[in-house]
Write an enzyme that holds these catalytic residues in place. Structure first.
Site, PDB file in Angstrom:
ATOM      1  N   SER A  34       0.839  -1.208   0.000  1.00 40.88           N
ATOM      2  CA  SER A  34       0.000   0.000   0.000  1.00 40.88           C
ATOM      3  C   SER A  34       0.868   1.250   0.000  1.00 40.88           C
ATOM      4  CB  SER A  34      -0.951   0.010   1.188  1.00 40.88           C
ATOM      5  OG  SER A  34      -0.226  -0.057   2.387  1.00 40.88           O
ATOM      6  N   TYR A 139      -1.175   8.175  16.026  1.00 40.29           N
ATOM      7  CA  TYR A 139      -0.098   7.280  15.588  1.00 40.29           C
ATOM      8  C   TYR A 139       0.714   6.797  16.793  1.00 40.29           C
ATOM      9  CZ  TYR A 139       4.529   6.022  13.899  1.00 40.29           C
ATOM     10  OH  TYR A 139       5.727   5.379  13.698  1.00 40.29           O
TER      11      TYR A 139
HETATM   12  N1  UFG Z   1       7.839  19.652   8.400  1.00 38.06           N
HETATM   13  C1  UFG Z   1       7.704  20.900   7.785  1.00 38.06           C
HETATM   14  N2  UFG Z   1       7.349  20.914   6.476  1.00 38.06           N
HETATM   15  C2  UFG Z   1       7.121  19.797   5.748  1.00 38.06           C
HETATM   16  C3  UFG Z   1       7.287  18.530   6.367  1.00 38.06           C
HETATM   17  C4  UFG Z   1       7.645  18.497   7.710  1.00 38.06           C
HETATM   18  O1  UFG Z   1       7.868  21.938   8.418  1.00 38.06           O
HETATM   19  O2  UFG Z   1       6.777  19.911   4.556  1.00 38.06           O
HETATM   20  C5  UFG Z   1       8.248  19.602   9.823  1.00 38.06           C
HETATM   21  C6  UFG Z   1       7.225  18.890  10.715  1.00 38.06           C
HETATM   22  O3  UFG Z   1       6.261  19.798  11.195  1.00 38.06           O
HETATM   23  C7  UFG Z   1       8.132  18.350  11.828  1.00 38.06           C
HETATM   24  C8  UFG Z   1       9.472  18.099  11.121  1.00 38.06           C
HETATM   25  O4  UFG Z   1       9.419  18.838   9.901  1.00 38.06           O
HETATM   26  O5  UFG Z   1       8.313  19.326  12.798  1.00 38.06           O
HETATM   27  C9  UFG Z   1       9.693  16.639  10.794  1.00 38.06           C
HETATM   28  O6  UFG Z   1       8.521  16.165  10.128  1.00 38.06           O
HETATM   29  P1  UFG Z   1       8.445  14.736   9.405  1.00 38.06           P
HETATM   30  O7  UFG Z   1       7.101  14.676   8.756  1.00 38.06           O
HETATM   31  O8  UFG Z   1       9.642  14.552   8.552  1.00 38.06           O
HETATM   32  O9  UFG Z   1       8.577  13.716  10.594  1.00 38.06           O
HETATM   33  P2  UFG Z   1       7.758  13.623  11.980  1.00 38.06           P
HETATM   34  O10 UFG Z   1       8.635  14.206  13.047  1.00 38.06           O
HETATM   35  O11 UFG Z   1       6.390  14.139  11.861  1.00 38.06           O
HETATM   36  O12 UFG Z   1       7.605  12.069  12.159  1.00 38.06           O
HETATM   37  C10 UFG Z   1       8.662  11.154  11.958  1.00 38.06           C
HETATM   38  C11 UFG Z   1       8.053   9.832  11.514  1.00 38.06           C
HETATM   39  C12 UFG Z   1       7.212   9.264  12.621  1.00 38.06           C
HETATM   40  C13 UFG Z   1       8.015   9.206  13.913  1.00 38.06           C
HETATM   41  C14 UFG Z   1       8.597  10.539  14.248  1.00 38.06           C
HETATM   42  C15 UFG Z   1       9.461  10.407  15.479  1.00 38.06           C
HETATM   43  O13 UFG Z   1       7.247  10.023  10.343  1.00 38.06           O
HETATM   44  O14 UFG Z   1       6.826   7.966  12.238  1.00 38.06           O
HETATM   45  O15 UFG Z   1       9.374  10.998  13.153  1.00 38.06           O
HETATM   46  O16 UFG Z   1      10.116  11.585  15.801  1.00 38.06           O
HETATM   47  F1  UFG Z   1       7.189   8.866  14.929  1.00 38.06           F
END
Ligand code: UFG
Length: 329
Positions: A34, A139
Site C-alpha cells: 500500500s 499514531y
Molecule cells: N515539516 C515541515 N514541512 C514539511 C514537512 C515536515 O515543516 O513539509 C516539519 C514537521 O512539522 C516536523 C518536522 O518537519 O516538525 C519533521 O517532520 P516529518 O514529517 O519529517 O517527521 P515527523 O517528526 O512528523 O515524524 C517522523 C516519523 C514518525 C516518527 C517521528 C518520530 O514520520 O513515524 O518521526 O520523531 F514517529
C-alpha cells in the site's frame, strides 16, 4: 535464522531486510504494497502479498520461522490525526493478529518498530526510556498500545521481544531510500525542491517554543537503524520485553535541516512559513545511551551532514531513474 519481516517493502523495512539478508538470514516478507515498493525487496527474499492481519497466521503456520521483525504500519503523524480509524485498525489489530500467530506457533523472537511519538511532548530532553509516555497523536498512541500488548505477550508466553523507538529516520542505503508515492517527510521534500520538483518548502509553524521557533527533531541514519535491529534480534531473551530509543542525541530545527540541505545541494531552497501541523510535538531528541551501553550499538553514519548527503545521492538517482523510465515509455 528464518525470519518473517512485515512491511519489508517499505523504506525502513526494505533496508532492514537487505541488511538481514547480508547477515545470512532467510527472509520472508509480508507486505500489502500500500505504501511500499516491490523493487525495494531484496531479490533473495520471498514476498507474501497482503496485510499482516490476513497473512500472519498462514505464514507463521508454515513452521520453521524463528523470529519476526514487525515494521508494517501506518506511520504518518498528521494523517493519524485526520484518520485515526485506519491507525487503530491497521496498526493495533494487525499487531495483535501477529502476536497471536506467534503465540500459537511458538515463535520466540520479536523486534518491533516503535517510535519516539509514544513519548509525546517530553518534559525534558534527551528522552530516556524511563520517561512518561503521553502521545500527542493517534499514531503514537497506537504504537504505545502495541508496546503494552508485547510486554504482556512476552511475560505470559515467553516471547523475547525488543521495541525500538525510532526518532526521525532519514538517509539511504545502497539503492534504497525514501521513495513514497505521497511524500510528507521533511528531508525528502526539501530535496525535491533542490531537484526542481517543487517550488518551495513549507515550514509548519515558526512560533514553537524552540530556539528559532521551528520544531526540533533528532535525525538517525537508516543504515545505523538497521544495525540496531540485527543486534536486538540476536540478543532477545525469552520472556523479556526490552525498549530502546534510537536517535543521534542531537536536535535540529526545521530551519537548520533546510540550511544543511542548502549546503549539501548548493541550491537556494526557498521556504515559506505556514500553519502548524496538528499532532506535532515541539521537540524530540533521543538519548540512545541504553542501547549503546547494553547492546554495543555503534552508529557510524548518524550525523546530519551524512544523512542529508546520502539522501541527496539517492534523490538524484531516483530523479534519473524516473527520467529514463519516462523516456522508455
Ligand atoms: N515539516 C515541515 N514541512 C514539511 C514537512 C515536515 O515543516 O513539509 C516539519 C514537521 O512539522 C516536523 C518536522 O518537519 O516538525 C519533521 O517532520 P516529518 O514529517 O519529517 O517527521 P515527523 O517528526 O512528523 O515524524 C517522523 C516519523 C514518525 C516518527 C517521528 C518520530 O514520520 O513515524 O518521526 O520523531 F514517529
Amino acid at each position: 535464522m528464518k525470519l518473517l519481516v512485515t512491511g519489508g517493502a517499505g523504506y525502513v523495512g526494505s533496508v532492514c531486510a537487505a541488511v538481514l539478508v547480508e547477515h545470512g538470514h532467510e527472509v520472508i516478507i509480508i507486505d500489502d504494497l500500500s505504501t511500499g515498493n516491490r523493487e525495494a525487496i531484496p531479490a533473495e527474499a520471498e514476498l507474501v502479498e497482503g496485510s499482516v492481519r490476513e497473512k500472519a497466521a498462514e505464514v507463521l503456520g508454515r513452521g520453521g520461522i524463528e523470529g519476526v521483525i514487525h515494521f508494517a504500519a501506518r506511520s504518518l503523524v498528521g494523517e493519524s490525526v485526520l484518520k485515526p480509524e485506519i491507525y487503530w485498525q491497521d496498526n493495533v489489530l494487525g499487531s495483535l493478529a501477529l502476536l497471536d500467530a506467534m503465540r500459537e506457533n511458538g515463535v520466540p523472537n520479536l523486534v518491533f518498530s516503535s517510535t519516539a511519538a509514544t513519548y509525546g511532548e517530553p518534559e525534558q530532553v534527551p528522552i530516556t526510556e524511563d520517561m512518561p509516555t503521553a502521545p500527542t497523536n493517534p499514531y503514537g498512541a497506537t504504537k504505545l498500545a502495541i508496546d503494552h500488548a508485547i510486554t504482556s505477550y512476552a511475560h505470559a508466553h515467553g516471547i523475547g521481544a525488543t521495541s525500538l523507538r525510532y526518532f526521525n529516520v532519514a538517509g539511504a542505503y545502497g539503492s534504497i531510500g525514501e521513495n513514497r508515492e505521497v511524500e510528507t517527510h521533511l528531508i525528502p521534500l526539501v530535496l525535491q525542491v533542490a531537484l526542481g520538483h517543487r517550488e518551495k518548502i513549507f515550514i509548519f509553524g515558526d512560533d514553537w517554543p524552540t530556539a528559532d521557533g521551528t520544531p526540533v527533531r533528532d535525525y538517525i541514519h537508516i543504515r545505523d537503524l538497521a544495525d540496531a535491529h540485527v543486534l536486538a534480534l540476536e540478543t532477545n531473551q525469552p520472556g523479556t520485553h526490552r525498549i530502546y530509543n534510537l536517535g543521534s542525541g542531537d536536535g535540529y530545527s526545521v530551519r537548520e535541516v533546510i540550511e544543511m540541505c542548502r549546503k549539501v545541494t548548493g541550491h537556494p531552497i526557498p521556504a515559506e512559513i505556514t500553519e502548524r501541523r496538528a499532532g506535532d510535538p515541539a521537540t524530540l531528541i533521543a538519548s540512545s545511551e541504553k542501547i549503546k551501553h547494553e547492546l554495543g550499538w555503534n552508529p557510524t553514519r548518524t550525523d546530519l551532514a551524512t544523512v542529508v548527503q546520502d539522501a541527496w545521492n539517492f534523490s538524484r538517482e531516483l530523479g534519473d531513474r524516473a527520467h529514463s523510465a519516462a523516456r522508455v515509455r
